[in-house]
Design a protein around this motif. Structure first.
Motif, PDB file in Angstrom:
ATOM      1  N   GLU A  50      36.210  54.549 -10.770  1.00  0.00           N
ATOM      2  CA  GLU A  50      37.273  55.085 -11.629  1.00  0.00           C
ATOM      3  C   GLU A  50      36.999  56.545 -11.965  1.00  0.00           C
ATOM      4  OE1 GLU A  50      37.534  52.625 -15.066  1.00  0.00           O
ATOM      5  OE2 GLU A  50      37.886  50.781 -13.943  1.00  0.00           O
ATOM      6  N   LEU A  51      35.758  56.854 -12.255  1.00  0.00           N
ATOM      7  CA  LEU A  51      35.392  58.231 -12.571  1.00  0.00           C
ATOM      8  C   LEU A  51      35.613  59.129 -11.358  1.00  0.00           C
ATOM      9  CD1 LEU A  51      34.183  60.211 -14.634  1.00  0.00           C
ATOM     10  CD2 LEU A  51      31.912  59.578 -13.785  1.00  0.00           C
ATOM     11  N   GLY A  52      35.257  58.633 -10.179  1.00  0.00           N
ATOM     12  CA  GLY A  52      35.488  59.399  -8.959  1.00  0.00           C
ATOM     13  C   GLY A  52      36.962  59.667  -8.726  1.00  0.00           C
ATOM     14  N   ALA A  53      37.814  58.672  -8.994  1.00  0.00           N
ATOM     15  CA  ALA A  53      39.255  58.847  -8.820  1.00  0.00           C
ATOM     16  C   ALA A  53      39.823  59.844  -9.818  1.00  0.00           C
ATOM     17  CB  ALA A  53      39.968  57.501  -8.959  1.00  0.00           C
ATOM     18  N   PHE A  54      39.232  59.923 -11.009  1.00  0.00           N
ATOM     19  CA  PHE A  54      39.710  60.876 -12.013  1.00  0.00           C
ATOM     20  C   PHE A  54      39.297  62.303 -11.657  1.00  0.00           C
ATOM     21  CE2 PHE A  54      39.308  63.303 -15.953  1.00  0.00           C
ATOM     22  CZ  PHE A  54      40.558  63.093 -16.518  1.00  0.00           C
ATOM     23  N   VAL A  55      38.063  62.468 -11.232  1.00  0.00           N
ATOM     24  CA  VAL A  55      37.555  63.812 -10.939  1.00  0.00           C
ATOM     25  C   VAL A  55      38.113  64.338  -9.623  1.00  0.00           C
ATOM     26  CG1 VAL A  55      35.470  65.188 -10.527  1.00  0.00           C
ATOM     27  CG2 VAL A  55      35.460  63.372 -12.254  1.00  0.00           C
ATOM     28  N   HIS A  56      38.226  63.471  -8.621  1.00  0.00           N
ATOM     29  CA  HIS A  56      38.716  63.880  -7.290  1.00  0.00           C
ATOM     30  C   HIS A  56      39.898  62.996  -6.897  1.00  0.00           C
ATOM     31  CE1 HIS A  56      35.228  66.452  -6.743  1.00  0.00           C
ATOM     32  NE2 HIS A  56      34.444  65.443  -7.065  1.00  0.00           N
ATOM     33  N   GLU A 286      58.483  59.495 -15.575  1.00  0.00           N
ATOM     34  CA  GLU A 286      58.822  59.929 -16.928  1.00  0.00           C
ATOM     35  C   GLU A 286      59.178  58.730 -17.806  1.00  0.00           C
ATOM     36  OE1 GLU A 286      61.857  63.016 -19.182  1.00  0.00           O
ATOM     37  OE2 GLU A 286      62.379  62.253 -17.207  1.00  0.00           O
ATOM     38  N   GLU A 287      59.992  57.817 -17.272  1.00  0.00           N
ATOM     39  CA  GLU A 287      60.427  56.668 -18.069  1.00  0.00           C
ATOM     40  C   GLU A 287      59.246  55.757 -18.423  1.00  0.00           C
ATOM     41  OE1 GLU A 287      64.953  56.468 -16.204  1.00  0.00           O
ATOM     42  OE2 GLU A 287      63.382  55.144 -15.435  1.00  0.00           O
ATOM     43  N   THR A 288      58.278  55.639 -17.520  1.00  0.00           N
ATOM     44  CA  THR A 288      57.095  54.834 -17.812  1.00  0.00           C
ATOM     45  C   THR A 288      56.192  55.537 -18.812  1.00  0.00           C
ATOM     46  OG1 THR A 288      57.191  53.939 -15.568  1.00  0.00           O
ATOM     47  CG2 THR A 288      55.142  53.613 -16.785  1.00  0.00           C
ATOM     48  N   ALA A 289      56.071  56.856 -18.663  1.00  0.00           N
ATOM     49  CA  ALA A 289      55.219  57.631 -19.574  1.00  0.00           C
ATOM     50  C   ALA A 289      55.710  57.538 -21.013  1.00  0.00           C
ATOM     51  CB  ALA A 289      55.168  59.087 -19.125  1.00  0.00           C
ATOM     52  N   GLN A 290      57.008  57.406 -21.211  1.00  0.00           N
ATOM     53  CA  GLN A 290      57.571  57.315 -22.558  1.00  0.00           C
ATOM     54  C   GLN A 290      57.061  56.079 -23.306  1.00  0.00           C
ATOM     55  OE1 GLN A 290      61.753  57.341 -21.772  1.00  0.00           O
ATOM     56  NE2 GLN A 290      61.891  59.569 -21.627  1.00  0.00           N
ATOM     57  N   LYS A 291      56.714  55.035 -22.552  1.00  0.00           N
ATOM     58  CA  LYS A 291      56.269  53.791 -23.192  1.00  0.00           C
ATOM     59  C   LYS A 291      54.829  53.904 -23.687  1.00  0.00           C
ATOM     60  CE  LYS A 291      59.387  51.355 -20.076  1.00  0.00           C
ATOM     61  NZ  LYS A 291      59.522  50.485 -18.890  1.00  0.00           N
ATOM     62  N   GLY A 292      53.996  54.668 -22.951  1.00  0.00           N
ATOM     63  CA  GLY A 292      52.650  54.979 -23.418  1.00  0.00           C
ATOM     64  C   GLY A 292      51.749  53.794 -23.659  1.00  0.00           C
ATOM     65  N   THR A 293      51.849  52.731 -22.853  1.00  0.00           N
ATOM     66  CA  THR A 293      51.032  51.543 -23.089  1.00  0.00           C
ATOM     67  C   THR A 293      50.076  51.233 -21.948  1.00  0.00           C
ATOM     68  OG1 THR A 293      52.787  50.168 -22.148  1.00  0.00           O
ATOM     69  CG2 THR A 293      52.794  50.495 -24.536  1.00  0.00           C
ATOM     70  N   ASP A 294      50.120  51.989 -20.884  1.00  0.00           N
ATOM     71  CA  ASP A 294      49.336  51.678 -19.698  1.00  0.00           C
ATOM     72  C   ASP A 294      48.542  52.915 -19.288  1.00  0.00           C
ATOM     73  OD1 ASP A 294      49.620  49.310 -17.353  1.00  0.00           O
ATOM     74  OD2 ASP A 294      48.802  51.227 -16.691  1.00  0.00           O
ATOM     75  N   MET A 295      47.334  52.722 -18.746  1.00  0.00           N
ATOM     76  CA  MET A 295      46.505  53.880 -18.390  1.00  0.00           C
ATOM     77  C   MET A 295      46.817  54.447 -17.006  1.00  0.00           C
ATOM     78  SD  MET A 295      42.701  52.241 -17.752  1.00  0.00           S
ATOM     79  CE  MET A 295      42.667  51.479 -19.376  1.00  0.00           C
ATOM     80  N   LEU A 296      47.493  53.683 -16.125  1.00  0.00           N
ATOM     81  CA  LEU A 296      47.754  54.198 -14.777  1.00  0.00           C
ATOM     82  C   LEU A 296      48.560  55.498 -14.777  1.00  0.00           C
ATOM     83  CD1 LEU A 296      47.386  53.844 -11.741  1.00  0.00           C
ATOM     84  CD2 LEU A 296      49.472  52.460 -11.718  1.00  0.00           C
ATOM     85  N   LEU A 321      43.014  51.998  -6.682  1.00  0.00           N
ATOM     86  CA  LEU A 321      42.792  52.214  -8.115  1.00  0.00           C
ATOM     87  C   LEU A 321      43.574  51.243  -9.011  1.00  0.00           C
ATOM     88  CD1 LEU A 321      41.396  53.884 -10.291  1.00  0.00           C
ATOM     89  CD2 LEU A 321      43.302  55.507 -10.174  1.00  0.00           C
ATOM     90  N   PRO A 322      44.876  51.001  -8.820  1.00  0.00           N
ATOM     91  CA  PRO A 322      45.603  50.109  -9.738  1.00  0.00           C
ATOM     92  C   PRO A 322      44.989  48.715  -9.867  1.00  0.00           C
ATOM     93  CG  PRO A 322      47.142  51.402  -8.453  1.00  0.00           C
ATOM     94  CD  PRO A 322      45.796  51.664  -7.867  1.00  0.00           C
ATOM     95  N   PRO A 323      44.631  48.035  -8.752  1.00  0.00           N
ATOM     96  CA  PRO A 323      43.994  46.721  -8.952  1.00  0.00           C
ATOM     97  C   PRO A 323      42.627  46.826  -9.617  1.00  0.00           C
ATOM     98  CG  PRO A 323      44.046  47.313  -6.610  1.00  0.00           C
ATOM     99  CD  PRO A 323      44.914  48.280  -7.325  1.00  0.00           C
ATOM    100  N   LEU A 324      41.946  47.949  -9.416  1.00  0.00           N
ATOM    101  CA  LEU A 324      40.655  48.146 -10.069  1.00  0.00           C
ATOM    102  C   LEU A 324      40.840  48.252 -11.579  1.00  0.00           C
ATOM    103  CD1 LEU A 324      37.681  48.555  -9.115  1.00  0.00           C
ATOM    104  CD2 LEU A 324      38.064  51.001  -9.401  1.00  0.00           C
ATOM    105  N   LEU A 325      41.886  48.954 -12.007  1.00  0.00           N
ATOM    106  CA  LEU A 325      42.182  49.128 -13.427  1.00  0.00           C
ATOM    107  C   LEU A 325      42.868  47.900 -14.023  1.00  0.00           C
ATOM    108  CD1 LEU A 325      43.622  52.774 -13.340  1.00  0.00           C
ATOM    109  CD2 LEU A 325      41.363  52.086 -14.162  1.00  0.00           C
TER     110      LEU A 325
END
Length: 866
Positions: A50-56, A286-296, A321-325
């Motif tokens: 997860e850290l690798g996916a965030f940094v790169h 954008e519509e998903t970001a408005q809900k603000g409940t998921d980290m993906l 990444l999604p199944p990992l999270l």
């Protein structure tokens, strides 16, 4: 918060603090691939992937410690303690890199709020005061900053062709000379490669514009066909000033062609085209970001800061990444059929999909996949037939039949109808009617409400929430639910295994009761189509009357109209045709299908496939081109001359088309590089015998093995026994339908470790490209004979019994083709099916020694050969 002392690796805890006691406490622990550590009893798991996916976020690496080592450029050690130390070392490296990331504070605050385990440590290292920021956290604003920084694309058009010179075979050869010398470490002039390039160019050289010229070019692995057709394509594009389309089967193959284009000595103006469903939809984001409940969404925002193309499914986004999270699927952010709002979307001028379309308009070479090529061809026929490319190369052409089969098929089911209800809905702004009302307030007049109301009234007859349960209890509420219940009853009446694991097919036309329900549904659908058409006409008329001050509103309403028309053209009208003519034409196979799920009924609906899908492809698309080269290593399912007749049928070659056929010599020495065994003493129907046999063979090859199953159930039943057998030797086993990862990620993990093993079904047979020793053994549970479905039997009737043999041989040839791809490869192909006959084995290339042996003999021969 400091980096934890504990590292969990290969079922053991490692600690670099001698005084630490491993007694249970809440100490966080470093892991690699969290789903494998369900037994960890300590505190929070910090997954370095997860850290690798965030940094790169756009760097491609396999989701494994080997993949992380490759990302960091560090050799991979062999012993467990050293690997555990490596995991911590990589984590420290990534943390140092994370500190210097630009514009990451807002995204990290969002991740802190959604509970990402790494966020507190990263916020602390970057000096972010989360407590002060928390009252001002607005999820949409935090994440949409990444969208605001995206560049707007520019409109592009390609002018009329201005030929510089005729296409010259000498110039094509010179172009190939240049490419080979620049892209190959040890340039070797292979005459067959030059002949191949000349044959491709010849199909375009004499194009008269009156009829299509087609070349069927069977070029075995090692011929160098990619550089061959690219040399012809680049020369044709520059000499004739014509766009050339290169179409292949998979997105992975598109990526390989793109990598070749980037290495060429001359700059080639190319574009990559893929379907809409591959790209991130900014409006959905954008519509998903408005809900603000998921980290993906935060990881997607981080990826948006670096991605070039916005291809979230088959590009540079980490698919694993999604199944990992354990979060929402990444497909939640992509455009589905008929969902796009075009110019009505506020992000239209930054849209990745539209950007790729604009780039393709002025490119010399367009690299597409077969599905997109067919879709683009059908779209061009509806709008401007002249937009079809004159010149095309179809690589992996033996897959064209299957691609056309899917492209021209129609499926009208409960889940499709429920999705249509969501798309139409006006109670939410996500629905198209909600968007009509949003922008329609700027229209004068009182008819809009009437037209929207008519659509809403029709939509109310679609399946409602809980429809699946009501179908089985008989308490249906709407026209759509009555239609589905009738189909379900008809399907059950045609089978004695209504609750089995396989889909149930029932031929059409149906009985009188079901036919009445189909007619009622057809009448309802006609009403919906009329209501939508009237709404579109009204909106278009209103747009023409809006003044210049309302140009933006007119543009948005025009985009909505286009979205509705697209949906009607690609889905609703084909459904109408299916409902009104089900079972009436010999060109189609129509049936009702009941699809089971893990917990009962999953779906039910009507299906229509062309008996020969190359009829609409050949007559509607290919016939409007001038020159087409079709190539593959296996155009024929066997090496005998009789295979050409079937190959021409499956490639859509009509009798009135001018076609040339060429077969190039084999480059690989299969007699020395490969051997095949048919094991005679294993009962593949017995799960214990099958798993035992496959495990023994995997151990004989010391890994590097691909196990192929013709049944998902047999794969699942065999997985654990094989895994137990391999674990004793420290061999990793990955499996489709078991590991929560997409096929591409599984193949990457398998390829990265040359001693690992992989289990899969048909998707692995067709899509695996693993070089070198990482794949040295392929084991099939049994011969992949076709299931005698309604569609298959109709094709046997149309094409003759040779089609039945062709399907089986082609499946074997494709599986074998995964094994030996370069002159340095050595591989073994095994079938655990003593019933395999000689005719079926003709799918294995000539030169391969085939022996019938016992399991014990196969083990010894594998050890000796490899």
């Amino acid at each position: 918060m400091a980096l934890p002392a504990l590292v969990h690796w290969r079922a053991q805890l490692y600690c670099d603090t001698p005084s630490y006691s491993a007694a249970a406490d809440n100490t966080p622990v470093l892991v690699c691939y969290k789903p494998a550590y369900t037994d960890v009893q300590t505190g929070a798991q910090l997954d370095v992937l997860e850290l690798g996916a965030f940094v790169h976020p756009t760097r491609q690496f396999a989701p494994s410690l080997r993949g992380l080592a490759g990302l960091a450029g560090i050799p991979f050690p062999e012993d467990g303690p050293a690997q555990a130390a490596l995991l911590k070392h990589i984590a420290c490296m990534l943390l140092e890199q994370a500190v210097s990331l630009k514009d990451a504070d807002d995204i990290l605050c969002y991740l802190h709020a959604t509970g990402w385990n790494w966020a507190p440590l990263l916020c602390d290292m970057r000096g972010i005061d989360v407590a002060r920021r928390k009252p001002r956290l607005h999820p949409e604003k935090l994440l949409m900053g990444a969208v605001s920084n995206l560049q707007r694309w520019q409109f592009a058009e390609r002018g009329d062709p201005q030929p510089n010179a005729p296409l010259n075979a000498t110039h094509v050869a010179a172009r190939l000379d240049e490419m080979v010398s620049h892209t190959t470490a040890s340039p070797e002039k292979r005459q067959s490669q030059y002949t191949f390039a000349a044959d491709v160019a010849k199909t375009w050289q004499h194009a008269d514009g009156e009829s299509v010229s087609v070349a069927l070019l069977e070029a075995p692995t090692g011929t160098g066909k990619t550089l061959g057709y690219l040399a012809a394509a680049v020369e044709a594009a520059q000499s004739l000033d014509e766009q050339v389309w290169v179409s292949t089967y998979t997105k992975n193959l598109q990526r390989q062609i793109e990598q070749t284009l980037t290495r060429l000595p001359v700059k080639v103006d190319y574009a990559i085209r893929k379907g809409r469903e591959n790209y991130l939809c900014l409006l959905k984001f954008e519509e998903t970001a408005q809900k603000g409940t998921d980290m993906l969404p935060a990881f997607v925002a981080r990826w948006l800061q670096e991605t070039r193309h916005g291809d979230v499914l088959s590009g540079d986004f980490p698919r694993w990444l999604p199944p990992l999270l354990q979060t929402m699927p990444i497909g939640s952010f992509t455009d589905k059929q008929g969902e796009c709002l075009f110019t009505a979307c506020p992000h239209y001028r930054k849209c990745f999909i539209e950007k790729s379309i604009q780039q393709a308009r002025e490119a010399d070479v367009i690299v597409a996949n077969h599905a997109l090529t067919i879709y683009a061809g059908r779209s061009a026929l509806r709008t401007s037939p002249n937009a079809l490319p004159r010149f095309a190369v179809f690589d992996e052409a033996h897959h064209l039949f299957d691609a056309a089969d899917q492209a021209f098929a129609i499926f009208l089911s409960g889940r499709e109808l429920r999705e249509l209800a969501g798309w139409l809905g006006h109670s939410s702004q996500d629905g198209i009617m909600g968007r009509v009302e949003k922008y329609g307030i700027h229209i004068s007049g009182n008819l809009l409400g009437e037209y929207v109301g008519a659509v809403a009234h029709a939509a109310s007859e679609l399946p409602q929430d809980g429809w699946l349960k009501r179908l089985q209890t008989g308490q249906t509420l709407t026209v759509g639910e009555r239609f589905l219940q009738a189909l379900l009853g008809y399907a059950k009446s045609m089978t004695t295994e209504a609750h089995g694991p396989h889909a149930v097919e029932a031929p059409l036309p149906a009985d009188a009761q079901t036919t009445r329900a189909i007619a009622e549904m057809a009448e309802w659908l006609m009403g919906l189509n009329k209501a939508l058409a009237k709404l579109v006409d009204y909106l278009q008329a209103c747009c023409e009357e809006l003044d210049e001050d309302a140009a933006d509103i007119a543009q948005r309403l025009t985009g909505i109209c286009r979205a509705i028309e697209t949906r009607m053209e690609t889905q609703l009208r084909p459904w109408q045709g299916l409902l009104t003519s089900a079972g009436d034409s010999e060109q189609f196979v129509d049936w009702v299908e009941m699809v089971p799920g893990q917990h009962g009924l999953f779906d039910v609906g009507m299906k229509r496939h062309w008996v020969n899908p190359m009829v609409p492809f050949s007559g509607g698309i290919m016939a409007r081109m001038s020159g087409v080269a079709m190539t593959s290593a296996s155009l024929r399912a066997s090496d005998d001359e009789n295979g050409w007749e079937m190959a021409k049928k499956l490639c859509g070659i009509d009798a009135d088309m001018h076609s040339e056929i060429a077969s190039f010599p084999q480059v690989l020495d299969y007699g020395k590089q490969a051997v095949a065994f048919v094991v005679t003493d294993v009962d593949w129907r017995n799960a214990h015998a099958l798993s035992t046999a496959m495990g023994r063979l995997f151990k004989a090859s010391h890994g590097g093995a691909l196990g192929l199953f013709t049944s998902i159930k047999r794969l699942k039943d065999s997985y654990q026994p094989i895994r137990n057998a391999l674990q004793k030797d420290g061999v990793d086993l990955f499996a489709q339908h078991i590991d929560p990862l997409d096929n591409g990620s599984l193949v990457e993990m398998f390829s990265a470790d040359e001693n690992s093993c992989l289990l899969g079904t048909d998707a692995m047979r067709q899509g695996v490209d693993v070089p070198g020793r990482s794949l040295r053994l392929v084991v099939y549970d049994k011969v992949p004979r076709a299931v005698p479905s309604l569609l298959f039997m109709a094709r046997v009737k149309a094409f003759g019994n040779a089609y039945r043999q062709d399907v089986t041989r082609r499946a074997l040839r494709q599986a074998f083709g995964r094994l030996v791809r370069h002159q340095s490869d050595r591989g073994v192909f095994v079938i655990l099916d003593g019933r395999t006959n000689s005719a079926e084995l003709m799918g294995i290339p000539q030169g391969v020694r085939i022996e019938r042996v016992t399991l014990g003999q196969a083990e010894e021969r594998i050890k000796n050969f490899l």
